[in-house]
Design an enzyme around this catalytic site. Structure first.
Site, PDB file in Angstrom:
ATOM      1  N   LEU A 156       0.830  -1.205   0.000  1.00 40.68           N
ATOM      2  CA  LEU A 156       0.000   0.000   0.000  1.00 40.68           C
ATOM      3  C   LEU A 156       0.861   1.250   0.000  1.00 40.68           C
ATOM      4  O   LEU A 156       0.466   2.287  -0.505  1.00 40.68           O
ATOM      5  CB  LEU A 156      -0.900   0.032   1.247  1.00 40.68           C
ATOM      6  N   GLY A 157       1.999   1.148   0.600  1.00 40.62           N
ATOM      7  CA  GLY A 157       2.826   2.343   0.649  1.00 40.62           C
ATOM      8  C   GLY A 157       4.028   2.148   1.533  1.00 40.62           C
ATOM      9  O   GLY A 157       4.231   1.082   2.136  1.00 40.62           O
ATOM     10  N   GLY A 203       7.184   5.541   7.483  1.00 40.74           N
ATOM     11  CA  GLY A 203       8.450   5.653   8.173  1.00 40.74           C
ATOM     12  C   GLY A 203       8.809   4.283   8.725  1.00 40.74           C
ATOM     13  O   GLY A 203       7.942   3.585   9.248  1.00 40.74           O
ATOM     14  N   PHE A 204      10.001   3.861   8.602  1.00 43.23           N
ATOM     15  CA  PHE A 204      10.522   2.627   9.175  1.00 43.23           C
ATOM     16  C   PHE A 204       9.953   1.348   8.577  1.00 43.23           C
ATOM     17  O   PHE A 204      10.132   0.293   9.129  1.00 43.23           O
ATOM     18  CB  PHE A 204      10.310   2.571  10.695  1.00 43.23           C
ATOM     19  N   GLY A 205       9.239   1.424   7.475  1.00 40.21           N
ATOM     20  CA  GLY A 205       8.797   0.156   6.906  1.00 40.21           C
ATOM     21  C   GLY A 205       7.715   0.295   5.857  1.00 40.21           C
ATOM     22  O   GLY A 205       7.239   1.390   5.587  1.00 40.21           O
ATOM     23  N   VAL A 208       3.905  -0.823   4.134  1.00 41.79           N
ATOM     24  CA  VAL A 208       2.563  -1.195   4.562  1.00 41.79           C
ATOM     25  C   VAL A 208       1.918  -2.064   3.488  1.00 41.79           C
ATOM     26  O   VAL A 208       1.996  -1.755   2.299  1.00 41.79           O
ATOM     27  CB  VAL A 208       1.713   0.056   4.814  1.00 41.79           C
ATOM     28  N   LYS A 261       1.803  -3.255   8.803  1.00 42.54           N
ATOM     29  CA  LYS A 261       3.010  -2.463   8.630  1.00 42.54           C
ATOM     30  C   LYS A 261       4.198  -3.327   9.042  1.00 42.54           C
ATOM     31  O   LYS A 261       4.325  -3.709  10.199  1.00 42.54           O
ATOM     32  CB  LYS A 261       2.927  -1.213   9.493  1.00 42.54           C
ATOM     33  N   ASP A 316       5.124  13.816  13.499  1.00 46.04           N
ATOM     34  CA  ASP A 316       5.233  13.598  12.056  1.00 46.04           C
ATOM     35  C   ASP A 316       3.864  13.691  11.387  1.00 46.04           C
ATOM     36  O   ASP A 316       3.466  12.830  10.613  1.00 46.04           O
ATOM     37  CB  ASP A 316       5.894  12.252  11.770  1.00 46.04           C
TER      38      ASP A 316
END
Ligand SMILES: *[C@@H]1O[C@H](CO)[C@@H](O)[C@H](O)[C@H]1NC(C)=O
Ligand SMILES: *[C@@H]1O[C@H](CO)[C@@H](O)[C@H](O)[C@H]1NC(C)=O
Ligand SMILES: *[C@@H]1O[C@H](CO)[C@@H](O)[C@H](O)[C@H]1NC(C)=O
Ligand SMILES: *[C@@H]1O[C@H](CO)[C@@H](O)[C@H](O)[C@H]1NC(C)=O
Ligand SMILES: *[C@@H]1O[C@H](CO)[C@@H](O)[C@H](O)[C@H]1NC(C)=O
Ligand SMILES: *[C@@H]1O[C@H](CO)[C@@H](O)[C@H](O)[C@H]1NC(C)=O
Ligand SMILES: *[C@@H]1O[C@H](CO)[C@@H](O)[C@H](O)[C@H]1NC(C)=O
Ligand SMILES: *[C@@H]1O[C@H](CO)[C@@H](O)[C@H](O)[C@H]1NC(C)=O
Ligand SMILES: *[C@@H]1O[C@H](CO)[C@@H](O)[C@H](O)[C@H]1NC(C)=O
Ligand SMILES: *[C@@H]1O[C@H](CO)[C@@H](O)[C@H](O)[C@H]1NC(C)=O
Length: 811
Positions: free
Chosen positions: A499-500, A503-505, A507, A521, A618
């Protein structure tokens, strides 16, 4: 009733002399107005004079263009029977109406005397007595707005002044031709949570829902502005409690009237029209009659018959109920006795019951409120006010529930939910119910056993992961998902299911079953920060419950694999809409405004209303997910920080965030606080209105970013140029202007200047609230050569490859 036309009066009425013909003129003391004309004073909008109803005469104020529409009457109780009379302003500032025998028919009752008084009819229709010297001051010795009759004009207050104990309320005319006081009144009910009430004598006929800290519930109150014709407002502080409204444009004349039959009508004359039109009536259906369904009844306007008993209740008299006589209401099937199994049934979207045997407590969550209600055996229902300023309120009822009605969600306004206390076994009569309950109990038991087993597994797993998850252990109450299941559901983390990139990983979309879709995620193993952030995110989100926050369903820990399982958001994130040429048209102005409000509420919850104080750090368009109805949900708490309740600011050496959304003090000094989130919110708000990114914004005329562009336009009063072109037909100008101003307030350079989220929510939600002037925004002319929108960590990039913080942040 017909006000005397000017010419007719000269012959009929001898003694009221027209001495002052324009509103700019004033009545001075000892100038007794007696003579040949009815008109005492005339402005461009209103006139003051004598009008006639039957054979009696009254001193009143009417519209100059609508002489039949009388908005205020002085001597309602003692009319002038004779044609001769006089109006005098005494030396101490009292207006006195005398008949020809010099009997006082009416006098203005002011608490203080004026030094050198004058009386004046203002443009607003307010007849005032003031000190002659004080031309600008609103410190009137007396004003007719404090003594309303049946009409509420713009800027007139309906409610209390606590200092002087003055209560302003409307009283209807006796009938259309008789201005003397009728049976109905409309005013502010000063209960624990104020509400507006129409009464007949001492009996309530209609009430709105309670004030929830932001608005009056249980009415179409926010919608009452109807396309921006009026902007209603509500003021409640230690000095005053009132409802009022302002007219938005000069081309529309509008008033609120309490009719002789006890209805509240909003009337208006559109530009150019010569007739009054009824825009809406407040008591407009059967369910709006006070207590229509009796005690513990529940009114549903779409059902036939409209009345029903609340769960756990049955009709007091079935025979009366059968012939649609609901006056005696409903009573309990089984009395509450505080046995263990008692619970609550939720009823959604209602006007809350009247505050008869009622109490309010501060609370932070629905759960806490429930516990509070369970504590007291006579507590029969509770509700949590979800829209609020500071702390959320827990509303509790102890006696019969009166005047509860359901709303139809037509204009999308979220109304209140209420929880009704029910005994564990709700019915002895209904076999089906018993079967149902047995089945439910059995299922619950099975679920419970399953859960126990599951928890045991979790505990085992947790032990295994103890080192990694030491801090967040006690907060982890979430289901643990199996790695193999997730892998299968995501087709082994295939690219098509991605999906996208957060930050840090990454999804992924995961299909557990045909219906059940979740978002996973998967934290990247090489990020190096994964474990810290994982712990942080799990612990934090597990404790957060809010409509505008994405819901964490569980997590998955296996070896060094860490995953977070969220509810799946079919519409992805906000940036896929507002920055996409094809999809941006799907978000009209109303929807965008709702999204802005939703984000603001979610953030307010994080900052103030949850049990923790959380700084998101964020906030950006790609972290706002949209559910299937396009409701916004804040997501990605990977770098969020928890603050102590009294902590206001923290400093970090590791500046992480996203260019374009970072506040100056954070990007430069690593200082963050609720106000740095407010900055990000302001950027987001302006992006939503403009449909363009702050970072990467280009304009032929200047080198500024979006903030700078907005600031330039603001100073030139050309805000409308900022608005996304595809909103052309849907936006409401003053709403957008207000939003832009709030946005600019949020992105001001100095954190102290930026408003707290509670004020932001208040300013956005209250059209009447005054807004300060924004100062220069922070970072409005910064430019960097890199325009990649990505999460950055100081000194290195996490997901992009070309960015280093030093290109932007000057040290
Ligand atoms: C009103 O006053 C005038 C002048 O004083 C007098 O002529 C007239 O009779 C009075 N009218 C009545 C009804 O008393
Ligand atoms: C009413 O008062 C005025 C002024 O004080 C006086 O001239 C007049 O005679 C009085 N009229 C009567 C009927 O008492
Ligand atoms: C003003 O004078 C009138 C009598 O002329 C008196 O009845 C009233 O109480 C006075 N008002 C004040 C505020 O002093
Ligand atoms: C309405 O008219 C008044 C005075 O004529 C003016 O001050 C005000 O700005 C106008 N308001 C609007 C919304 O046009
Ligand atoms: C109201 O009517 C006047 C005159 O007819 C016109 O000049 C003005 O533009 C109209 N205003 C609106 C808002 O329609
Ligand atoms: C409904 O019932 C109440 C109480 O029994 C009774 O007083 C009332 O007259 C009834 N109303 C009608 C319309 O029958
Ligand atoms: C409370 O009510 C339940 C069901 O109505 C009953 O089974 C229970 O015995 C009652 N408990 C007490 C203490 O009266
Ligand atoms: C509820 O909270 C508000 C603000 O936090 C505080 O002013 C008020 O006194 C509290 N009320 C109660 C009953 O604790
Ligand atoms: C329960 O609430 C009622 C009504 O507010 C109150 O009178 C009573 O004292 C409370 N009982 C307890 C045990 O708190
Ligand atoms: C909300 O709280 C702020 C600060 O505590 C206060 O200034 C504001 O007036 C409050 N708003 C309402 C509607 O109570």
């Amino acid at each position: 009733m017909k006000p005397f036309p000017f010419i007719l009066l000269t012959s009929l009425l001898h003694f009221l002399l027209l001495q002052f013909s324009t509103a700019a003129d004033t009545i001075s003391p000892s100038e007794s107005i007696t003579g040949t004309n009815t008109l005492v004073s005339s402005g461009t909008s209103f006139q003051l004079g004598l009008f006639s109803a039957g054979s009696l005469r009254y001193l009143g104020i009417w519209y100059k263009n609508f002489p039949d529409t009388v908005v205020w009457v002085a001597n309602r109780e003692k009319p002038l029977a004779d044609s001769n009379g006089s109006l005098t302003l005494s030396k101490n500032g009292t207006l006195i109406l005398l008949d020809n025998m010099n009997n006082t028919l009416w006098s203005s009752s002011s608490s203080r005397a004026a030094e050198d008084p004058v009386a004046q009819l203002l443009e607003t229709g307010n007849l005032v007595v003031r000190d002659k010297a004080a031309t600008d001051s609103e410190d009137y010795v007396w004003q007719s707005f404090d003594f309303p009759t049946d009409t509420l004009l713009p800027e007139m207050k309906l409610g209390w002044n606590f200092g002087t104990s003055l209560n302003r309320f409307l009283t209807s005319w006796k009938n259309a031709g008789d201005p003397s006081p009728g049976e109905y009144t409309y005013g502010m009910d000063r209960v624990l949570l104020p509400q507006l009430v129409i009464s007949k004598g001492s009996k309530k006929k209609f009430r709105t829902g309670p004030w929830n800290g932001i608005r009056i519930t249980g009415t179409p109150f926010p919608a009452l502005s109807f396309g921006g014709v009026v902007h209603p407002y509500f003021v409640y502080n230690s000095n005053e409690l009132y409802y009022a409204y302002g007219a938005v444009s000069n081309s529309t004349i509008t008033r609120l009237k309490l009719t002789e039959s006890g209805e509240i009508q909003r009337l208006l004359v559109n530009n150019g029209s010569t007739e009054w039109a009824v825009m809406y009536t407040l008591r407009n259906d059967e369910c709006s009659n006070y207590g229509q369904c009796g005690a513990n009844g529940f009114c549903k306007i779409n059902k036939s018959p409209i009345c029903d008993c609340l769960p756990g209740f049955f009709p007091t008299s079935t025979s009366e109920w059968g012939v649609l006589n609901w006056t005696r209401g409903c009573r309990r099937e089984t009395p509450l006795n505080c046995s263990k199994g008692e619970g609550f049934l939720k009823i959604e979207n209602v006007k809350l019951p009247d505050q008869l045997d009622f109490w309010v407590k501060n609370s932070t969550s629905t759960r806490e409120c429930k516990a509070e209600c369970l504590k007291n055996c006579s507590c029969v229902a509770y509700a949590n006010s979800d829209i609020k300023n500071k702390s959320s309120l827990c509303l509790m009822w102890f006696g019969d529930l009166i005047d509860l009605r359901e709303f139809i969600e037509e204009d999308g306004d979220q109304e209140q939910d209420i929880y009704i206390r029910v005994p564990w076994k709700t019915s002895g009569k209904n076999d089906k119910k018993i079967v149902l309950i047995s089945v439910i109990s059995a299922v619950c038991l099975l679920l419970f056993l399953g859960l126990a087993l599951f928890s045991w597994c979790i505990i085992l797993k947790r032990r295994r992961n103890k080192r990694a998850l030491r801090d967040s252990e006690e907060n982890l109450e979430l289901p643990l998902f199996d790695f193999d299941t997730i892998a299968a559901a995501t087709n082994h983390f295939s690219h098509t299911n991605k999906l996208g990139e957060g930050g840090f990983g990454s999804v992924y979309k995961a299909k557990l079953t045909q219906e059940e879709i979740i978002a996973v995620k998967r934290l990247s193993k090489d990020s190096g920060q994964g474990i810290e952030e994982f712990k942080n995110e799990v612990a934090m989100i597990a404790n957060l419950q809010h409509w505008n926050l994405v819901k964490l369903l569980g997590c998955c820990i296996e070896g060094d694999e860490r995953m977070l399982i969220y509810e799946y958001m079919p519409n992805k994130s906000l940036d896929c809409f507002i920055f996409d040429q094809n999809r941006k048209v799907l978000l009209n102005w109303k929807k965008r405004f709702d999204i802005i409000m939703g984000i603001a509420r979610g953030l307010l919850y994080l900052h103030q209303d949850s049990r923790l104080r959380i700084i998101h750090r964020d906030l950006k368009s790609s972290n706002i997910l949209l559910d299937d109805e396009l409701n916004p949900k804040i997501s990605d708490f990977g770098i969020a920080r928890i603050f102590e309740r009294n902590q206001t600011e923290a400093k970090t050496k590791r500046v992480i965030g996203t260019y374009g959304y970072m506040s100056p003090e954070y990007a430069i000094d690593g200082k963050f606080s609720v106000k740095s989130d407010v900055f990000s919110f302001g950027v987001l708000l302006l992006e939503i209105i403009c449909g363009r990114k702050n970072r990467g914004f280009h304009h032929p005329d200047h080198e500024h970013n979006l903030l700078g562009h907005a600031w330039l336009l603001w100073n030139k009063s050309k805000c409308s140029e900022l608005i996304d072109q595809c909103l052309e037909y849907s936006y409401v100008e003053f709403e957008v202007q207000r939003c832009i101003q709030v946005g600019l307030l949020c992105v001001q350079k100095l954190p102290v200047d930026r408003p707290a989220m509670s004020s932001v929510v208040f300013m956005l939600g209250n059209e009447g609230a005054p807004l300060p002037q924004p100062k220069e925004p922070g970072f409005f002319s910064e430019r960097s050569s890199e325009d990649v929108d990505t999460l950055v960590d100081e000194g290195r990039s996490l997901t992009g490859s070309s960015i280093t913080i030093t290109t932007v942040v000057a040290r």
